[in-house]
Scaffold this motif. Structure first.
Motif, PDB file in Angstrom:
ATOM      1  N   UNK A   1       0.841  -1.217   0.000  1.00 52.62           N
ATOM      2  CA  UNK A   1       0.000   0.000   0.000  1.00 52.62           C
ATOM      3  C   UNK A   1       0.864   1.251   0.000  1.00 52.62           C
ATOM      4  N   UNK A   2       2.015   1.170   0.673  1.00 50.81           N
ATOM      5  CA  UNK A   2       2.919   2.320   0.707  1.00 50.81           C
ATOM      6  C   UNK A   2       3.505   2.584  -0.675  1.00 50.81           C
ATOM      7  N   UNK A   3       3.830   1.533  -1.388  1.00 48.73           N
ATOM      8  CA  UNK A   3       4.392   1.691  -2.731  1.00 48.73           C
ATOM      9  C   UNK A   3       3.355   2.280  -3.687  1.00 48.73           C
ATOM     10  N   UNK A   4       2.119   1.808  -3.570  1.00 47.38           N
ATOM     11  CA  UNK A   4       1.056   2.348  -4.422  1.00 47.38           C
ATOM     12  C   UNK A   4       0.726   3.793  -4.043  1.00 47.38           C
ATOM     13  N   UNK A   5       0.839   4.123  -2.777  1.00 48.21           N
ATOM     14  CA  UNK A   5       0.616   5.504  -2.337  1.00 48.21           C
ATOM     15  C   UNK A   5       1.638   6.431  -2.998  1.00 48.21           C
ATOM     16  N   UNK A   6       2.892   6.000  -3.028  1.00 51.90           N
ATOM     17  CA  UNK A   6       3.935   6.808  -3.665  1.00 51.90           C
ATOM     18  C   UNK A   6       3.688   6.942  -5.165  1.00 51.90           C
ATOM     19  N   UNK A   7       3.317   5.841  -5.801  1.00 56.29           N
ATOM     20  CA  UNK A   7       3.073   5.870  -7.248  1.00 56.29           C
ATOM     21  C   UNK A   7       1.865   6.741  -7.586  1.00 56.29           C
ATOM     22  N   UNK A   8       0.868   6.744  -6.717  1.00 58.88           N
ATOM     23  CA  UNK A   8      -0.310   7.584  -6.950  1.00 58.88           C
ATOM     24  C   UNK A   8       0.073   9.067  -6.980  1.00 58.88           C
ATOM     25  N   UNK A   9       0.993   9.462  -6.107  1.00 56.25           N
ATOM     26  CA  UNK A   9       1.459  10.856  -6.115  1.00 56.25           C
ATOM     27  C   UNK A   9       2.171  11.180  -7.424  1.00 56.25           C
ATOM     28  N   UNK A  10       2.962  10.247  -7.923  1.00 57.16           N
ATOM     29  CA  UNK A  10       3.718  10.482  -9.154  1.00 57.16           C
ATOM     30  C   UNK A  10       2.816  10.474 -10.384  1.00 57.16           C
ATOM     31  N   UNK A  11       1.702   9.761 -10.304  1.00 56.04           N
ATOM     32  CA  UNK A  11       0.772   9.708 -11.436  1.00 56.04           C
ATOM     33  C   UNK A  11       0.196  11.082 -11.761  1.00 56.04           C
ATOM     34  N   UNK A  12       0.221  11.987 -10.778  1.00 55.62           N
ATOM     35  CA  UNK A  12      -0.304  13.344 -10.986  1.00 55.62           C
ATOM     36  C   UNK A  12       0.507  14.121 -12.019  1.00 55.62           C
TER      37      UNK A  12
END
Length: 353
Positions: A52-63
């Protein structure tokens, strides 16, 4: 100070381990600060810790839209690595993908050989076969092993690793040196010292302690509290990496007519080791202030002093003089400021779940 010889503007940069703690923070910094930079991020998102932490980081970068392109893949897959280089032609490579953790390397050695040795070899081979301006890669303070001399300097001998993890990181440095010599590839290795901060790695002490205290479990303080660590806040790590990325070691020809390896090593650490007992005291104070733990929490009953773990060392302490001399930078975030930001993030992330 050195002069920058690489302009990051308009560049395509490959970051391996892009869903990781340092990788994601580095990608975010580059995308925010540099115009028209494109980041190719690769990560196989292992379940070594909570994905979940890795996906949280990737979600920020998707912006950042098309400026960040993510590829879910393992750098141990040579064909996949070659395909990325063929398709995107990255000019700067930042290799942060690795199986981390000293203690985990004792129980799961295979993953270290696959990621840290085979994976890094694949990156080096790709750099050999493509026009790369600079390879920057993560090493670790663990390479210093049980060296008695402190602070640790990149001029010190590091021939006595005390864990397989440390041995793989030392191997990375040797492999990079060989490729720099043979193929004139500018490479810079970075020895990171105990990186911490918001949305970090749960296997690190500050994160694991918080999880256990919240569950009412005991925390184990190794070597009976007689350990010191050079805790380095993640923003300071990223600042150092961004500066170093912009100066590739110069290519030169030696007296024998052969290339002098364009190769450098730097420590990135806080240059201020903290005793574990002081660290725990500050952490608990900040967890209470942030509202993660109640004001009347009984910390003493949740502490256990235990012997040193296999593979651990009593002190880590970075000599950052070369970093200061060449790049005019020294990490400076205090442990209290860094743990305060972590505690505030922890409250925001986990209490909303």
């Amino acid at each position: 100070m050195v002069s920058y010889n690489i302009d990051l503007k308009d560049k395509t940069i490959l970051i391996t381990g892009a869903a990781g703690f340092i990788g994601a923070n580095l990608a975010k910094r580059l995308l925010t600060e540099f115009e028209h930079v494109t980041i190719i991020g690769i990560d196989n998102i292992t379940d070594y810790y909570d994905v979940r932490l890795k996906h949280e980081r990737l979600n920020e970068l998707a912006a950042f839209g098309k400026r960040f392109r993510f590829i879910k893949e393992n750098i141990a897959n040579k064909q996949a690595v070659e395909h990325i280089f063929d398709e995107y032609h990255p000019k700067i490579i930042v290799n942060l993908a690795a199986q981390a953790g000293v203690r985990y390397s004792i129980t799961n050695p295979d993953s270290y050989v696959e990621s840290n040795l085979v994976g890094f070899y694949n990156i080096l081979e790709a750099c050999r076969n493509h026009d790369v301006e600079h390879l920057v890669y993560a090493s670790s303070s663990s390479v210093y092993g049980s060296n008695k001399k402190v602070p640790y300097s990149t001029e010190d001998k590091v021939d006595n690793p005390v864990s397989l993890y440390a041995a793989t990181k030392k191997s990375n440095e040797l492999m990079a040196h060989a490729y720099s010599k043979l193929y004139n590839i500018p490479s810079t290795g970075l020895r990171f010292f105990t990186v911490y901060g918001p949305c970090g790695r749960p296997d690190m002490a500050y994160f694991g302690f918080t999880d256990k205290l919240l569950k009412g479990e005991k925390i184990q303080i190794f070597n009976y509290g007689n350990c010191k660590r050079d805790f380095t806040y993640v923003d300071d790590i990223v600042e150092g990496v961004v500066r170093i990325m912009q100066h590739a070691p110069e290519k030169r020809t030696g007296e024998d007519g052969l290339p002098v390896p364009p190769y450098k090593l730097y420590n990135i650490g806080n240059n201020n080791p903290e005793n574990l007992t002081d660290f725990v005291q500050i952490l608990q104070e900040e967890l209470v202030t942030a509202g993660v733990l109640p004001q009347d929490y009984d910390f003493e009953s949740h502490k256990e002093l235990v012997p040193m773990q296999p593979g651990d060392v009593p002190v880590t302490y970075a000599d950052t003089s070369a970093l200061e001399h060449d790049f005019g930078f020294r990490p400076h975030t205090s442990l209290r400021d860094g743990l305060r930001k972590f505690a505030e993030w922890y409250k925001m992330f986990y209490f909303k779940q």
